[in-house]
Design a protein around this motif. Structure first.
Motif, mmCIF file in Angstrom:
data_model
loop_
_atom_site.group_PDB
_atom_site.id
_atom_site.type_symbol
_atom_site.label_atom_id
_atom_site.label_comp_id
_atom_site.label_asym_id
_atom_site.label_seq_id
_atom_site.Cartn_x
_atom_site.Cartn_y
_atom_site.Cartn_z
ATOM 1 N N ARG A 62 -12.965 10.119 0.249
ATOM 2 C CA ARG A 62 -12.841 8.867 -0.486
ATOM 3 C C ARG A 62 -11.672 8.046 0.042
ATOM 4 N NH1 ARG A 62 -15.922 6.057 -4.035
ATOM 5 N NH2 ARG A 62 -16.266 7.839 -5.423
ATOM 6 N N LYS A 63 -10.561 8.715 0.313
ATOM 7 C CA LYS A 63 -9.359 8.012 0.766
ATOM 8 C C LYS A 63 -9.590 7.317 2.105
ATOM 9 C CE LYS A 63 -5.548 10.252 0.233
ATOM 10 N NZ LYS A 63 -4.414 11.195 0.429
ATOM 11 N N ASP A 64 -10.342 7.966 2.980
ATOM 12 C CA ASP A 64 -10.571 7.423 4.315
ATOM 13 C C ASP A 64 -11.847 6.595 4.413
ATOM 14 O OD1 ASP A 64 -8.254 8.644 5.239
ATOM 15 O OD2 ASP A 64 -9.286 10.499 5.740
ATOM 16 N N SER A 65 -12.438 6.265 3.280
ATOM 17 C CA SER A 65 -13.640 5.442 3.269
ATOM 18 C C SER A 65 -13.258 3.962 3.313
ATOM 19 C CB SER A 65 -14.451 5.717 2.001
ATOM 20 O OG SER A 65 -13.743 5.239 0.859
ATOM 21 N N TYR A 66 -14.271 3.117 3.477
ATOM 22 C CA TYR A 66 -14.026 1.676 3.441
ATOM 23 C C TYR A 66 -13.366 1.272 2.125
ATOM 24 C CZ TYR A 66 -14.780 -3.240 2.644
ATOM 25 O OH TYR A 66 -14.566 -4.560 2.337
ATOM 26 N N LEU A 67 -13.954 1.729 1.015
ATOM 27 C CA LEU A 67 -13.409 1.375 -0.294
ATOM 28 C C LEU A 67 -11.974 1.843 -0.433
ATOM 29 C CD1 LEU A 67 -13.660 0.304 -3.181
ATOM 30 C CD2 LEU A 67 -14.645 2.510 -3.847
ATOM 31 N N GLY A 68 -11.688 3.047 0.057
ATOM 32 C CA GLY A 68 -10.335 3.588 -0.052
ATOM 33 C C GLY A 68 -9.306 2.715 0.653
ATOM 34 N N TRP A 69 -9.616 2.319 1.881
ATOM 35 C CA TRP A 69 -8.648 1.505 2.645
ATOM 36 C C TRP A 69 -8.573 0.076 2.126
ATOM 37 C CZ3 TRP A 69 -4.979 3.747 4.919
ATOM 38 C CH2 TRP A 69 -5.156 4.974 5.559
ATOM 39 N N ALA A 70 -9.716 -0.486 1.751
ATOM 40 C CA ALA A 70 -9.701 -1.858 1.233
ATOM 41 C C ALA A 70 -8.912 -1.934 -0.067
ATOM 42 C CB ALA A 70 -11.128 -2.359 1.027
ATOM 43 N N ARG A 71 -9.080 -0.933 -0.910
ATOM 44 C CA ARG A 71 -8.354 -0.942 -2.190
ATOM 45 C C ARG A 71 -6.861 -0.754 -1.963
ATOM 46 N NH1 ARG A 71 -8.012 -1.676 -7.031
ATOM 47 N NH2 ARG A 71 -6.956 -0.346 -8.545
ATOM 48 N N ARG A 72 -6.508 0.138 -1.055
ATOM 49 C CA ARG A 72 -5.087 0.316 -0.734
ATOM 50 C C ARG A 72 -4.496 -0.991 -0.205
ATOM 51 N NH1 ARG A 72 -2.821 5.220 -0.392
ATOM 52 N NH2 ARG A 72 -1.445 4.562 1.286
ATOM 53 N N GLY A 73 -5.258 -1.666 0.657
ATOM 54 C CA GLY A 73 -4.770 -2.932 1.204
ATOM 55 C C GLY A 73 -4.499 -3.953 0.113
ATOM 56 N N TRP A 74 -5.405 -4.017 -0.882
ATOM 57 C CA TRP A 74 -5.243 -4.962 -1.985
ATOM 58 C C TRP A 74 -4.014 -4.622 -2.825
ATOM 59 C CZ3 TRP A 74 -5.725 -9.401 -4.110
ATOM 60 C CH2 TRP A 74 -5.654 -9.570 -5.485
ATOM 61 N N LEU A 75 -3.868 -3.362 -3.167
ATOM 62 C CA LEU A 75 -2.729 -2.967 -4.000
ATOM 63 C C LEU A 75 -1.415 -3.143 -3.245
ATOM 64 C CD1 LEU A 75 -4.245 0.230 -5.660
ATOM 65 C CD2 LEU A 75 -3.717 -1.939 -6.794
ATOM 66 N N GLN A 76 -1.400 -2.830 -1.972
ATOM 67 C CA GLN A 76 -0.185 -3.026 -1.172
ATOM 68 C C GLN A 76 0.170 -4.508 -1.087
ATOM 69 O OE1 GLN A 76 -1.754 -0.974 2.194
ATOM 70 N NE2 GLN A 76 -0.632 0.911 1.790
ATOM 71 N N TYR A 77 -0.834 -5.357 -0.964
ATOM 72 C CA TYR A 77 -0.567 -6.798 -0.958
ATOM 73 C C TYR A 77 0.069 -7.226 -2.273
ATOM 74 C CZ TYR A 77 -1.418 -11.761 -1.589
ATOM 75 O OH TYR A 77 -1.256 -13.089 -1.889
ATOM 76 N N ARG A 78 -0.491 -6.765 -3.373
ATOM 77 C CA ARG A 78 0.046 -7.145 -4.682
ATOM 78 C C ARG A 78 1.468 -6.616 -4.887
ATOM 79 N NH1 ARG A 78 -3.321 -6.611 -9.931
ATOM 80 N NH2 ARG A 78 -1.643 -8.040 -10.506
ATOM 81 N N LEU A 79 1.809 -5.526 -4.208
ATOM 82 C CA LEU A 79 3.156 -4.959 -4.298
ATOM 83 C C LEU A 79 4.095 -5.553 -3.240
ATOM 84 C CD1 LEU A 79 2.159 -1.247 -4.945
ATOM 85 C CD2 LEU A 79 3.579 -2.640 -6.459
#
Length: 214
Positions: A62-79
């Protein structure tokens, strides 16, 4: 006799239910999905650091899936972890090379980092696939403005203005683009229109004064 038959039927139904296969029986949410669900819940509660940490608890697949990386990117942007966000979105793009979504996503941290050339390239990729993309056009116009390419910026903002006449971001971008490209009279009209939509917008009043309006 009737009561005995009813009791026997209940026992038989119970036996059939407990003997059903796993594919037939209702199941609880998979354990593997719980960190992802938790991450969404934490984000909704405004706990962004915890939401990102929850993504670290997801299984590797899950972590290395598209959803995993896209979601991390979004949260990192917000942070405001913009460099990290760019890298996460790049990994998402590699996993979905035809997708527009991660390209729109990666532009957010690129713009925050003032990586205008990178953002321009991505915006053009988006518009090549979807020439009518609102966000692709809006962000490319913003890039042009910040590269001091004011006339090109105004062309794109004008295109969006015709499609979204009450969009204050679009109207403001167009007005300032016109002003910076030396078209004060046109800019003044746009600032006046903008103030009809948003009368308290200070930047519009400032722009109108600079354009020679009232």
């Amino acid at each position: 006799m009737k009561r005995r038959q009813t009791l026997l039927l209940s026992v038989m139904l119970c036996a059939l239910w407990t003997g059903r296969g796993a594919a037939d029986a209702p199941t609880a949410p998979a354990v593997a999905d719980q960190p992802l669900v938790l991450s969404y819940d934490l984000e909704a509660a405004g706990k962004l650091k915890e939401a990102l940490a929850a993504m670290d608890q997801t299984p590797p697949a899950r972590k290395d899936s598209y959803l995993g990386w896209a979601r991390r990117g979004w949260l990192q942007y917000r942070l405001a972890l913009h460099a990290e966000s760019v890298e996460s979105y790049r990994k998402a793009m590699a996993l979905a090379p035809q997708a527009i979504e991660p390209r729109l996503g990666i532009m957010l941290p690129q713009l925050a980092l003032h990586r205008w050339t990178d953002a321009e390239m991505i915006a053009k990729e988006v518009l090549k696939v979807d020439p009518a993309s609102y966000l692709g056009t809006l962000r490319l116009a913003f890039v042009y403005y910040n590269q001091h390419r004011y006339a090109e910026s105004a062309v794109l903002y004008k295109r969006l203005r015709d499609l979204y006449p009450s969009d204050t971001d679009v109207r403001s971008g167009l007005a300032w683009g016109l002003l910076k490209s030396g078209k004060a009279q046109e800019a003044a009209r746009e600032f006046q229109e903008l103030l009809l939509i948003s009368p308290r917008l200070a930047s519009a009043r400032e722009g109108l004064q600079l354009a020679g309006g009232h």
